[in-house]
Design a protein around this motif. Structure first.
Motif, PDB file in Angstrom:
ATOM      1  N   SER A 537       0.805  -1.224   0.000  1.00 27.79           N
ATOM      2  CA  SER A 537       0.000   0.000   0.000  1.00 27.79           C
ATOM      3  C   SER A 537       0.837   1.273   0.000  1.00 27.79           C
ATOM      4  O   SER A 537       0.350   2.333  -0.393  1.00 27.79           O
ATOM      5  CB  SER A 537      -0.911   0.034   1.245  1.00 27.79           C
ATOM      6  OG  SER A 537      -2.151  -0.551   0.977  1.00 27.79           O
ATOM      7  N   LEU A 538       2.072   1.157   0.464  1.00 30.10           N
ATOM      8  CA  LEU A 538       2.927   2.336   0.590  1.00 30.10           C
ATOM      9  C   LEU A 538       3.974   2.378  -0.518  1.00 30.10           C
ATOM     10  O   LEU A 538       5.037   2.983  -0.372  1.00 30.10           O
ATOM     11  CB  LEU A 538       3.591   2.372   1.975  1.00 30.10           C
ATOM     12  CG  LEU A 538       2.627   2.300   3.161  1.00 30.10           C
ATOM     13  CD1 LEU A 538       3.364   2.509   4.476  1.00 30.10           C
ATOM     14  CD2 LEU A 538       1.493   3.311   3.041  1.00 30.10           C
ATOM     15  N   SER A 539       3.676   1.725  -1.640  1.00 32.61           N
ATOM     16  CA  SER A 539       4.476   1.817  -2.872  1.00 32.61           C
ATOM     17  C   SER A 539       5.874   1.236  -2.750  1.00 32.61           C
ATOM     18  O   SER A 539       6.804   1.688  -3.418  1.00 32.61           O
ATOM     19  CB  SER A 539       4.553   3.286  -3.344  1.00 32.61           C
ATOM     20  OG  SER A 539       3.266   3.807  -3.562  1.00 32.61           O
ATOM     21  N   HIS A 540       6.024   0.218  -1.931  1.00 35.78           N
ATOM     22  CA  HIS A 540       7.293  -0.499  -1.821  1.00 35.78           C
ATOM     23  C   HIS A 540       7.167  -1.863  -2.500  1.00 35.78           C
ATOM     24  O   HIS A 540       6.129  -2.525  -2.394  1.00 35.78           O
ATOM     25  CB  HIS A 540       7.696  -0.672  -0.361  1.00 35.78           C
ATOM     26  CG  HIS A 540       8.245   0.579   0.265  1.00 35.78           C
ATOM     27  ND1 HIS A 540       7.477   1.710   0.449  1.00 35.78           N
ATOM     28  CD2 HIS A 540       9.489   0.888   0.728  1.00 35.78           C
ATOM     29  CE1 HIS A 540       8.217   2.656   1.006  1.00 35.78           C
ATOM     30  NE2 HIS A 540       9.442   2.190   1.177  1.00 35.78           N
ATOM     31  N   ILE A 541       8.230  -2.280  -3.172  1.00 36.55           N
ATOM     32  CA  ILE A 541       8.250  -3.518  -3.941  1.00 36.55           C
ATOM     33  C   ILE A 541       9.016  -4.583  -3.164  1.00 36.55           C
ATOM     34  O   ILE A 541      10.124  -4.333  -2.681  1.00 36.55           O
ATOM     35  CB  ILE A 541       8.915  -3.306  -5.318  1.00 36.55           C
ATOM     36  CG1 ILE A 541       8.310  -2.093  -6.035  1.00 36.55           C
ATOM     37  CG2 ILE A 541       8.789  -4.567  -6.165  1.00 36.55           C
ATOM     38  CD1 ILE A 541       6.848  -2.186  -6.343  1.00 36.55           C
ATOM     39  N   HIS A 542       8.422  -5.787  -3.066  1.00 31.55           N
ATOM     40  CA  HIS A 542       9.006  -6.873  -2.284  1.00 31.55           C
ATOM     41  C   HIS A 542       9.102  -8.146  -3.112  1.00 31.55           C
ATOM     42  O   HIS A 542       8.155  -8.512  -3.816  1.00 31.55           O
ATOM     43  CB  HIS A 542       8.143  -7.178  -1.052  1.00 31.55           C
ATOM     44  CG  HIS A 542       7.844  -5.998  -0.188  1.00 31.55           C
ATOM     45  ND1 HIS A 542       8.551  -5.711   0.958  1.00 31.55           N
ATOM     46  CD2 HIS A 542       6.893  -5.024  -0.306  1.00 31.55           C
ATOM     47  CE1 HIS A 542       8.052  -4.609   1.517  1.00 31.55           C
ATOM     48  NE2 HIS A 542       7.053  -4.178   0.767  1.00 31.55           N
ATOM     49  N   GLY A 543      10.229  -8.835  -2.977  1.00 29.41           N
ATOM     50  CA  GLY A 543      10.344 -10.165  -3.551  1.00 29.41           C
ATOM     51  C   GLY A 543       9.683 -11.192  -2.658  1.00 29.41           C
ATOM     52  O   GLY A 543       9.636 -11.034  -1.433  1.00 29.41           O
ATOM     53  N   PRO A 610      15.451  -5.260   2.515  1.00 29.02           N
ATOM     54  CA  PRO A 610      14.584  -5.264   3.695  1.00 29.02           C
ATOM     55  C   PRO A 610      13.608  -4.082   3.659  1.00 29.02           C
ATOM     56  O   PRO A 610      14.001  -2.940   3.413  1.00 29.02           O
ATOM     57  CB  PRO A 610      15.573  -5.124   4.850  1.00 29.02           C
ATOM     58  CG  PRO A 610      16.839  -5.716   4.324  1.00 29.02           C
ATOM     59  CD  PRO A 610      16.877  -5.329   2.868  1.00 29.02           C
ATOM     60  N   GLY A 611      12.364  -4.378   3.874  1.00 31.45           N
ATOM     61  CA  GLY A 611      11.349  -3.336   3.806  1.00 31.45           C
ATOM     62  C   GLY A 611      10.884  -3.022   2.404  1.00 31.45           C
ATOM     63  O   GLY A 611       9.998  -2.176   2.213  1.00 31.45           O
ATOM     64  N   GLY A 612      11.474  -3.671   1.404  1.00 35.37           N
ATOM     65  CA  GLY A 612      11.125  -3.396   0.020  1.00 35.37           C
ATOM     66  C   GLY A 612      11.799  -2.135  -0.483  1.00 35.37           C
ATOM     67  O   GLY A 612      12.280  -1.311   0.294  1.00 35.37           O
ATOM     68  N   PHE A 613      11.865  -1.988  -1.807  1.00 29.18           N
ATOM     69  CA  PHE A 613      12.419  -0.733  -2.327  1.00 29.18           C
ATOM     70  C   PHE A 613      11.270   0.185  -2.741  1.00 29.18           C
ATOM     71  O   PHE A 613      10.241  -0.256  -3.247  1.00 29.18           O
ATOM     72  CB  PHE A 613      13.417  -0.973  -3.467  1.00 29.18           C
ATOM     73  CG  PHE A 613      12.840  -1.456  -4.775  1.00 29.18           C
ATOM     74  CD1 PHE A 613      12.247  -0.575  -5.677  1.00 29.18           C
ATOM     75  CD2 PHE A 613      12.921  -2.803  -5.126  1.00 29.18           C
ATOM     76  CE1 PHE A 613      11.748  -1.011  -6.891  1.00 29.18           C
ATOM     77  CE2 PHE A 613      12.418  -3.248  -6.333  1.00 29.18           C
ATOM     78  CZ  PHE A 613      11.821  -2.351  -7.214  1.00 29.18           C
ATOM     79  N   TYR A 614      11.472   1.461  -2.484  1.00 31.16           N
ATOM     80  CA  TYR A 614      10.434   2.458  -2.723  1.00 31.16           C
ATOM     81  C   TYR A 614      10.497   2.898  -4.181  1.00 31.16           C
ATOM     82  O   TYR A 614      11.542   3.337  -4.667  1.00 31.16           O
ATOM     83  CB  TYR A 614      10.672   3.656  -1.799  1.00 31.16           C
ATOM     84  CG  TYR A 614       9.613   4.721  -1.838  1.00 31.16           C
ATOM     85  CD1 TYR A 614       8.257   4.409  -1.845  1.00 31.16           C
ATOM     86  CD2 TYR A 614       9.973   6.068  -1.829  1.00 31.16           C
ATOM     87  CE1 TYR A 614       7.284   5.400  -1.848  1.00 31.16           C
ATOM     88  CE2 TYR A 614       9.007   7.066  -1.827  1.00 31.16           C
ATOM     89  CZ  TYR A 614       7.668   6.728  -1.838  1.00 31.16           C
ATOM     90  OH  TYR A 614       6.707   7.716  -1.840  1.00 31.16           O
ATOM     91  N   ARG A 615       9.376   2.785  -4.857  1.00 30.27           N
ATOM     92  CA  ARG A 615       9.381   3.174  -6.269  1.00 30.27           C
ATOM     93  C   ARG A 615       9.137   4.675  -6.443  1.00 30.27           C
ATOM     94  O   ARG A 615       9.190   5.196  -7.556  1.00 30.27           O
ATOM     95  CB  ARG A 615       8.363   2.369  -7.061  1.00 30.27           C
ATOM     96  CG  ARG A 615       6.908   2.641  -6.750  1.00 30.27           C
ATOM     97  CD  ARG A 615       6.013   1.838  -7.687  1.00 30.27           C
ATOM     98  NE  ARG A 615       4.609   2.083  -7.483  1.00 30.27           N
ATOM     99  CZ  ARG A 615       3.937   3.094  -8.038  1.00 30.27           C
ATOM    100  NH1 ARG A 615       4.545   3.956  -8.834  1.00 30.27           N
ATOM    101  NH2 ARG A 615       2.642   3.246  -7.803  1.00 30.27           N
ATOM    102  N   GLY A 616       8.890   5.371  -5.351  1.00 33.16           N
ATOM    103  CA  GLY A 616       8.777   6.821  -5.405  1.00 33.16           C
ATOM    104  C   GLY A 616       7.363   7.308  -5.649  1.00 33.16           C
ATOM    105  O   GLY A 616       6.482   6.564  -6.064  1.00 33.16           O
TER     106      GLY A 616
END
Length: 764
Positions: A537-543, A610-616
């Motif tokens: 929901s907060l625009s972070h990408i996770h494997g 960790p925490g996913g990367f933010y796509r901005g």
């Protein structure tokens, strides 16, 4: 007046009705998980999956879309997530032999819960009209049969729907297949939930998604909650809220229903709290606003902010921000100032004192986050709801800086991410020129069908084929009884799924069930074990890496199924390397990065951060990608999001999900956090309203839609159940009451169905 004062008034609990007095979380959550596990044949892989859930390098929960923290706890799953995992990792198998023993006519009489209890699907199947059953076929037969059907129709007459189930890789290939085939008919589940967000926020601040990230919740001074049931729909969020309250953040909630998760919470990982049962009070103030009354509440708060500025000029509004970054302030302020307190109180169901209390919290905070859910979006006037919330935040510069912002809470894991990678009916949202350049295809430029448009096309006989990548669409749609009646006229229906659901019992002339691996399952392909990715929901990408033993050797991954369908339909094209992509999902991520380089820079290298990367998000940086390049204040079109006041004898219907439910999946019959259990065929109503209408508890009544369009919509035999609700409204469960919501009774700009604000009448 304290929150536990027994004297009932709007915004305070009603002592006459069933309620759950224990905190959300705590032992109740553990008992809820155990209850579902008890009557589910749980696989031994479930515990292993839960241990790895929502951790870097592990498996991302198939439930809600809430963020995954970089600094994870020992346990990173919640009650809802555990139920979803247990439900999918069952040992029960829905084999061809099981389905051969039950005609579809018989299965249609079963409850939704019992259908999914049959277990995981094991073989591709085709509907056989002579026996009224599904029969096993080979994958080759299934792909060939579906391919022949799709080749025989105009691509514009087909619809490719997607739920939030699939990962980014399958979703990207799915939209590529649709466009190479020749259409933009790519509705998804967000059309029915947060399309108001996608359309409204894009117009107002230039971003179709929220602006907050997890650290903002560690820095905010106040949180305003509108129409979201965190305790049931995204319980992991509760820990974030508890931590915010513990450090002094003030939370004010507006919701017609007093949801226990936003009243009090015990974190199951805090041993002392578990031992004592001592919970954290989440909402400092909880106001039971009338359905659609959010516009009026926000108008009242804005009036008070403007009055405070008038009394102390230059000290309340962020005038520099308003002047430099926004437009439309004067018109909005004039419209709101002209609204009377009498009208505001009537529309909201709250008095001026309550709204003043909320405004004082807002005025006393330097950094404010506004959180909302479908209670704000699923109205005819949902845009006005959202616009007014944005207005309130813009007044004091609470968008585009740390510790502040707007944060819609998405319900389904990866539903936001699928839109990010192109599953969208609006061609303007997708870089079609880039797709054409990379893949040597010609993309259609006409706007496609969203969920409402597709439903109308089916009702009118214009749609010919429906492909469902996950989901239970017939059950989830508004006007579901009419939809179910019209669905069978489709030439082709294809269901990509892990379990049997009610949609599968409504086959088209040709119909196939294609069983897929779930996200929790180990996915072995030509180059080894594969990972998929999701967006929260907060625009972070996770494997996400599944490790469970697949339910059958005959299952294919969603990527493989999309590739198999595409090969069966499209002419050979060396740039469409479906087999290579199926063998190595990293190649698909390279394609996503090539199409969306700004959002997915170094995709493969960063997917397990960790925490996913933010796509901005440009709006977070106050880069307003709107018409005029500014954030927009908007004047509401009316004082209620209902569009029109209910007529004589009418009430407003609000549909709800229970504590033992995720979307259309029914895990059981306990709605613990509301003090209800045992049945879903109920209508919840205020005791005073019951008395006025001469109703008694347990009495059976019919509920009828009051929208006058020449169609009768009735759900019969609902048990009257007293419940703490504002005057003038009733509530009942989704999806059982979906037949009462007309397919075209929806938000005027986005087409989001009005599940939270449909006029109805009670009939005895």
């Amino acid at each position: 007046m304290s929150q536990d004062d027994p004297t009932h008034r709007p915004g305070q609990p009603d002592p006459q009705v069933p309620r759950y007095d224990a905190p959300a979380g705590g032992w109740g959550s553990l008992k809820g998980i155990a209850s579902v596990a008890r009557h589910t044949q749980v696989s031994s892989d479930a515990l292993k999956a839960l241990w790895r859930q929502n951790k870097p390098g592990g498996v991302m929960c198939t439930g809600c879309a809430w963020a995954k923290p970089a600094n994870h706890e020992t346990v990173e799953f919640c009650e809802n997530g555990a139920k979803a995992t247990i439900w999918e990792l069952t040992r029960a198998r829905c084999t061809p032999e099981v389905l051969a023993a039950h005609s579809l006519e018989e299965l249609r009489s079963w409850p939704d819960h019992d259908l999914e209890q049959l277990g995981r699907l094991t073989h591709p199947m085709r509907y056989d009209p002579e026996s009224d059953t599904y029969v096993a076929v080979s994958w080759e037969e299934a792909f060939a049969g579906i391919g022949a059907e799709l080749k025989s129709i105009d691509p514009a007459d087909s619809v490719f729907y997607s739920s939030g189930h699939a990962g980014l890789e399958a979703a990207f290939l799915y939209q590529l297949f649709a466009r190479a085939y020749g259409h933009n008919n790519l509705p998804q589940s967000s059309n029915m939930c947060h399309e108001t967000t996608s359309v409204g926020l894009k117009q107002l601040i230039g971003s179709p998604v929220g602006t907050c990230v997890l650290p903002d919740f560690e820095d905010c001074d106040a949180i305003l909650f509108f129409g979201q049931n965190t305790g049931t729909n995204s319980p992991r969020f509760m820990r974030t809220l508890k931590n915010a309250v513990d450090r002094g953040c003030r939370i004010v909630t507006f919701n017609p229903v007093r949801e226990r998760g936003l009243v009090e919470f015990v974190d199951p990982q805090h041993l002392s709290a578990m031992a004592t049962g001592s919970g954290t009070r989440i909402s400092e103030h909880y106001f039971q606003v009338r359905p659609g009354g959010d516009v009026a509440v926000l108008a009242g708060m804005i009036k008070l902010v403007l009055e405070a500025e008038a009394e102390a000029p230059g000290t309340v509004l962020d005038q520099d921000f308003i002047d430099a970054e926004t437009a439309g302030f004067e018109e909005m302020a004039a419209t709101v100032s002209a609204m009377s307190w009498e009208d505001i109180e009537e529309a909201s169901g709250l008095d001026r004192e309550m709204i003043t209390t909320a405004a004082e919290v807002y005025l006393g905070a330097k950094k404010v986050i506004a959180i909302y859910g479908m209670g704000l979006t699923q109205h005819v006037g949902g845009f006005d709801n959202l616009g007014m919330l944005v207005n309130l935040l813009l007044l004091r510069g609470n968008i585009g800086r740390s510790g502040a912002g707007i944060s819609p809470v998405r319900g389904h894991s990866n539903v936001q991410g699928q839109r990010t990678v192109g599953v969208a009916e609006k061609p303007g949202l997708v870089p079609l020129d880039k797709l054409e350049e990379l893949f040597g295809i010609t993309c259609p430029r006409e706007e496609g069908m969203n969920a409402v448009h597709a439903s109308q096309a089916i009702l009118e006989g214009r749609a010919k084929a429906m492909i469902l990548l996950g989901g239970n669409l017939v059950r989830a749609l508004p006007d579901s009884a009419r939809m179910e009646g019209a669905w069978g006229a489709l030439d082709l229906t294809v269901y990509i799924a892990t379990k049997l659901n009610r949609s599968h019992l409504t086959p088209g002339r040709a119909s196939y069930i294609l069983p897929c691996l779930g996200r929790l399952d180990e996915d072995m392909q030509a180059t080894g074990r594969q990972a998929v990715t999701i967006e929260d929901s907060l625009s972070h990408i996770h494997g996400s890496v599944g490790a469970a033993t697949p339910a059958s050797e005959h299952l294919l991954s969603e990527v493989a199924i999309v590739g198999g369908l595409a090969k069966a339909v499209l002419e050979p094209n060396p740039k469409l390397a479906w087999d290579d992509w199926t063998g190595d999902y990293g190649l698909v991520r390279d394609l996503i990065e090539a199409v969306y380089p700004g959002d997915f820079r170094d995709f493969n290298a960063r997917m397990f951060e960790p925490g996913g990367f933010y796509r901005g998000n440009p709006a977070r940086e106050r880069d307003w990608q709107t018409e005029g390049g500014r954030a927009w204040f908007t004047a509401p079109s009316g004082i209620s999001a209902l569009g029109a006041r209910p007529g004589e004898g009418q009430m407003t219907l609000v549909t709800l999900r229970s504590n033992d439910q995720f979307n259309t999946t029914i895990y059981g019959y306990e709605d613990r956090l509301r003090g209800l259990s045992g049945a879903r065929d109920v209508v919840l109503i205020n005791p005073d309203e019951m008395a006025r209408r001469g109703l008694s508890e347990g009495q059976r009544v019919d509920l009828a839609c009051a929208v006058e369009d020449g169609v009768e919509r009735v759900v019969r035999g609902l048990a009257v159940t007293p419940f703490d609700l504002p005057a003038g409204c009733v509530a009942g469960y989704y999806p059982e009451l979906n037949p009462l919501v007309p397919v075209d009774y929806c938000e005027t700009r986005s087409g989001t169905p009005a599940y939270k604000g449909t006029p109805v009448v009670l009939r005895r």
